[in-house]
Design an enzyme around this catalytic site. Structure first.
Site, PDB file in Angstrom:
ATOM      1  N   LEU B 272      21.401  33.067 100.003  1.00 46.03           N
ATOM      2  CA  LEU B 272      22.095  34.296 100.348  1.00 46.03           C
ATOM      3  C   LEU B 272      23.451  34.416  99.672  1.00 46.03           C
ATOM      4  O   LEU B 272      24.120  35.426  99.779  1.00 46.03           O
ATOM      5  CB  LEU B 272      22.297  34.365 101.861  1.00 46.03           C
ATOM      6  CG  LEU B 272      21.012  34.607 102.645  1.00 46.03           C
ATOM      7  CD1 LEU B 272      21.268  34.468 104.120  1.00 46.03           C
ATOM      8  CD2 LEU B 272      20.466  35.993 102.339  1.00 46.03           C
ATOM      9  N   ARG B 273      23.844  33.339  98.962  1.00 50.53           N
ATOM     10  CA  ARG B 273      25.179  33.348  98.400  1.00 50.53           C
ATOM     11  C   ARG B 273      25.353  34.503  97.419  1.00 50.53           C
ATOM     12  O   ARG B 273      26.412  35.099  97.325  1.00 50.53           O
ATOM     13  CB  ARG B 273      25.443  32.020  97.703  1.00 50.53           C
ATOM     14  CG  ARG B 273      26.860  31.560  97.873  1.00 50.53           C
ATOM     15  CD  ARG B 273      27.066  30.228  97.210  1.00 50.53           C
ATOM     16  NE  ARG B 273      26.804  29.117  98.107  1.00 50.53           N
ATOM     17  CZ  ARG B 273      26.664  27.862  97.690  1.00 50.53           C
ATOM     18  NH1 ARG B 273      26.712  27.590  96.403  1.00 50.53           N
ATOM     19  NH2 ARG B 273      26.465  26.905  98.550  1.00 50.53           N
ATOM     20  N   GLY B 274      24.291  34.815  96.692  1.00 47.58           N
ATOM     21  CA  GLY B 274      24.367  35.882  95.707  1.00 47.58           C
ATOM     22  C   GLY B 274      24.665  37.218  96.357  1.00 47.58           C
ATOM     23  O   GLY B 274      25.561  37.948  95.936  1.00 47.58           O
TER      24      GLY B 274
END
Lengths: 589, 335
Positions: B272-274
């Protein structure tokens, strides 16, 4: 006499470079073996510089500690408080730094020097010391690399204004046209007043653009050179002659080693692509016997086939390395490879408590740190004079090194007509699989191709796997099988790789049907004898290697060759996945 | 020491400048990785940041740059509580720095001379609330890179060495620059930078001439050059200050969130970092532009730098990640 004619133009440039350097501090890389030309240049420059200019020679083995400075051990121990020692870079402030054998400079050292060139200062953050010292200096890099070796580190080369290629041999008549010291001095005084207009700048930028130079440093350097040339001429403006000199000395030499060459130099062989029939006229003697005895099928389309079809043991490269290490351990003394000396060589990876008398290097700072907290306690025993530090054996810390583990995998691919008929495409697929493995292992790769009468290095050692893949895809095929030449070329490249500090390992992909000898002439018998001889030489050099037999019906010769090389032999029989898997298991066992 | 080249005087390289400014507006986007050709002004731009950023309030003499309203209370200078305005630190991590100077270590002088066991803060402490810059990040020792990324992510530096046990705040934006030809970065490291910007040499003549002219003018008379650009620098600085103030009020609609998620799914980015970085960077951009809400245009502008280094990579695939991101943007947003 023709050589003298060629060197006389160079002579003008060499002379001009010495003058320019004396007028303004430039970065200069001199690519030459030691010789009268280089000596003359260095002596002349030193003579022309203002007297008292610092001239600091730095050996290639210099480490970060010497470049940057750090804790002065002797002074610290005798005074009992930390004393800073100035590094080479700060000591060269306002002077000249001469890098001997610059091509051997470690990447880190080159990076540190490049950083100082950019900022004009060195920032020291070592051994508990923080300092920022001015360090504006000019660099003369003496690059003695051979043609087939890596030269000066690219980052540093980018920051060098002049790239001189000095010829070998005798100097021309040096005294006929001596350099006027007074002219140089007055040019130096006038340098700041030289006017450069926008047209001059755009000429330089235009040339740089057309040459495809990515970096803007060469343009700035060219500007600096043009300015110095104008000052030497006694002009007030930079004129066309000065620009021409700057372009010739600064911009044009870049093209040879432009880092942007990733797009590849024009391939001389792109026109004759892969689909040569094996009976190609360029080596008529070579494949004729095979063509008649074997009813060669149409060479299959040379597209790279699905790599999954080429099955290789997953850890082939690791196995080669392991085999090479075993070979090393029985190799005669005196040839110990780069992986035997981990006590003193390699990259420091911290320190550990230990005894320095067993050949390890004492980490003085860590030792002092270990001793420091106890000084009060030890001091109270009354024996310790003020300002002295008592270090006991338990305080000793020794440096640990990690051996330079970089590996260069050299693929030696048989692109002869017979191999092309025998699934060269599949061999390419196999190379691709191994390339992916190289990526994971951060290896460098190189590519040698042999076909027709000789072998050639298609790709110098590089980390760019994309380039390797691209070259592989357009690799032309056809002609005889000069296996001996392929092995010789591999040994030569492996030697150069070793000199550059990396460990080579060789992967041969061939069908083993050697039919061209070292003399470039056809004839299976001589060719096979030469190949076996070359293989023996490879073994005595001690390089790890593997032979992958891509022939549909492996003959014993390829295996014999592999045995002579002390190489791992692996046959890739036709599309028999089960057998390959079994072979792979056998190899791994 | 020497004057810094003004940030606003850098010609072109809009993506790199935008990435750095976004990190200056919202430090939570994570670090910035600047990758590209040699001699294209990577280091110049990062070092120029130091001159651009608005000053900050710190407790006087605090080695950790503590904010007056949130003192850390370890060094004893907080009690004095005198406040000082200082430039935001842009700390250069020089090549060849040893680990003891990076994380901090036993104060050698005090240990040797006075026999005291005292902690001497390192570069991580000095970079607190500012930026830590690593030039040639691919030349840095792996263990140092790991350590830096870890501290940058946690915001705290924990030192356990030489009988010292210290933890102190180290919240900084990590900026790394490098040249891909010197060696590729490990994918695990790439992913931990918030933004990745690519720089390339300008290919058109007028731009190149302008680059050379400004650099030449600067080299010949830094003080006059900096003075000439002062107004532009102040404008840029005010833009950052205003954007910081507005940042909290910028809204992100559900539709925008869906768009961001759609883009990440289309590209197949891991984790989910993106998406998080994409939204944060988009919000910072909207704040910079003075817009009240994040829209598709904002996302499209920051998507390449927020996502290009998160794509699953085939080492032998020569299609650039940037192209893939751009293609996905075209598909997701124009549909």
């Amino acid at each position: 006499m023709s050589a003298a004619g060629a060197s006389s133009t160079a002579w003008e440039d060499v002379r001009a470079a010495a003058q320019l350097f004396a007028v303004t501090p430039l970065g200069v890389s001199i690519h030459a073996r030691p010789g009268p030309w280089r000596d003359w240049w260095l002596a002349r420059v030193q003579e022309l510089l203002p007297s008292g200019t610092v001239w600091r020679r730095v050996p290639a083995q210099v480490d970060a500690g010497r470049l940057l400075g750090g804790l002065d051990l002797a002074a610290t121990l005798s005074s009992g408080r930390p004393i800073t020692e100035i590094g080479v870079l700060a000591a060269a402030h306002r002077g000249v730094l001469v890098l001997s054998m610059a091509e051997r400079l470690a990447t880190l050292a080159a990076g540190i020097i490049a950083n100082a060139l950019d900022t004009g200062a060195v920032r020291l953050e070592r051994d508990g010391i923080t300092a920022l010292d001015p360090a504006a200096f000019a660099v003369i890099a003496l690059d003695e690399s051979l043609d087939d070796e890596d030269g000066l580190a690219a980052g540093l080369a980018d920051r060098m204004a002049l790239h001189l290629e000095l010829p070998a041999g005798r100097l021309p008549d040096v005294d006929a046209d001596p350099i006027d010291r007074a002219a140089v001095e007055s040019a130096r005084a006038r340098l700041d007043d030289i006017v450069v207009d926008d047209t001059a700048r755009s000429v330089l930028s235009d040339v740089a653009c057309k040459l495809g130079l990515a970096s803007s440093r060469p343009e700035l350097a060219a500007l600096q050179v043009a300015r110095a040339a104008a000052a030497l001429d006694g002009a007030t403006h930079v004129g066309d002659d000065h620009l021409a000199l700057a372009i010739r000395l600064v911009l044009l030499p870049r093209v040879a080693f432009a880092p942007g060459a990733d797009t590849g130099p024009p391939e001389p062989e792109t026109d004759e692509q892969q689909d040569h029939p094996p009976s190609e006229s360029e080596a008529p003697t070579a494949d004729a016997p095979e063509a008649s005895t074997q009813s060669v099928p149409e060479p299959e389309q040379d597209a790279v086939i699905d790599p999954s079809a080429a099955r290789l043991p997953p850890d082939l490269l690791a196995q080669i390395a392991a085999a090479a290490a075993r070979a090393k351990s029985v190799a005669p003394a005196g040839r110990s490879g780069p992986s035997g000396q981990s006590r003193r060589r390699g990259r420091p990876i911290g320190s550990t408590s230990g005894d320095p008398r067993q050949g390890a290097r004492l980490d003085v700072i860590a030792t002092l740190r270990a001793a420091a907290p106890w000084q009060r306690l030890r001091g109270t025993q009354g024996k310790l004079a003020a300002g002295r530090i008592e270090v006991r054996r338990s305080d000793f810390r020794v440096k640990r090194y990690k051996q330079h583990q970089e590996t260069t995998t050299v693929f030696v691919v048989d692109a002869s007509g017979s191999a092309a008929a025998n699934r060269l495409g599949e061999a390419k697929g196999a190379v691709e699989l191994l390339l992916a493995d190289c990526y994971v292992r951060r290896d460098r790769v190189a590519l040698i191709v042999f076909r027709g009468a000789a072998a050639s290095v298609l790709l110098e050692p590089t980390r760019s796997l994309v380039r390797a893949k691209r070259l592989l895809a357009r690799m032309p095929a056809g002609g005889g099988t000069p296996l001996a030449a392929g092995i010789d070329a591999a040994v030569a490249l492996a030697a150069s790789v070793t000199r550059s500090g990396s460990t080579p390992q060789l992967v041969f992909l061939t069908d083993g049907r050697a039919n061209v000898g070292r003399d470039g002439l056809g004839g299976s018998e001589a060719a096979m004898r030469d190949a076996l001889d070359a293989a023996t030489r490879l073994r005595s050099a001690g390089y790890g290697s593997a032979v992958i037999d891509v022939s549909p019906r492996p003959r014993p010769f390829a295996a014999d060759c592999a045995a002579n090389m002390a190489a791992r032999y692996l046959a890739l029989p036709h599309a028999d996945a089960g057998a390959i898997a079994a072979a792979a298991r056998a190899v791994a066992a | 020491m020497s004057k810094l080249f003004p940030f606003s005087a850098i010609v072109g390289q809009d993506e790199m400048k935008l990435g750095l400014v976004i990190a200056a507006v919202d430090a939570s986007v994570g670090g910035v990785l600047v990758f590209g050709d040699r001699g294209t002004g990577k280091s110049t731009a990062v070092r120029a940041l130091a001159g651009l950023l608005p000053r900050m309030q710190v407790v006087e003499n605090c080695p950790y740059n503590c904010a007056p309203e949130r003192p850390f209370g370890q060094c004893g200078s907080c009690s004095a509580a005198r406040v000082k305005s200082v430039p935001v630190p842009v700390v250069d991590l020089p090549l060849g720095a040893t680990e003891d100077r990076v994380v901090g270590a036993l104060d050698l002088e005090r240990a040797l001379v006075h026999g005291e066991k005292a902690f001497e803060p390192g570069l991580l402490a000095r970079a607190n609330r500012g930026f830590l810059y690593i030039d040639e990040v691919n030349l840095l020792e792996d263990h140092l890179v790991d350590l830096l990324l870890d501290v940058a992510a946690s915001g705290e530096n924990v030192v356990e060495r030489e009988g010292l046990s210290v933890r102190h705040p180290a919240r900084f934006v990590l900026i790394g620059s490098g040249n891909p030809e010197e060696g590729e970065l490990r994918p695990q490291l790439l992913d931990r930078y918030g933004l990745a910007v690519e720089v390339s040499a300008p290919r058109d003549l007028p731009t190149r001439v302008e680059v050379i002219r400004r650099r030449d003018e600067f080299d010949r008379d830094p003080a006059a050059f900096v003075a000439r650009w002062q107004r532009k620098e102040s404008e840029q600085r005010r833009r950052i200050v205003r954007a910081r103030e507005r940042l909290a009020e910028v809204t992100v609609s559900d539709a925008t969130l869906e768009q961001a998620a759609g883009l990440c799914i289309a590209l197949g980015t891991d984790g989910l970092r993106g998406e998080l970085t994409l939204i944060r960077a988009g919000r910072a951009l909207a704040a910079l532009d003075g817009d009240a809400a994040v829209g598709a245009t904002h996302l499209a502008r920051v998507a390449p730098m927020a996502l290009r280094h998160r794509l699953r990579r085939n080492p032998l695939d020569d299609a650039g990640s940037t192209t893939r991101v751009e293609r996905a943007i075209a598909q997701c947003f124009d549909a």
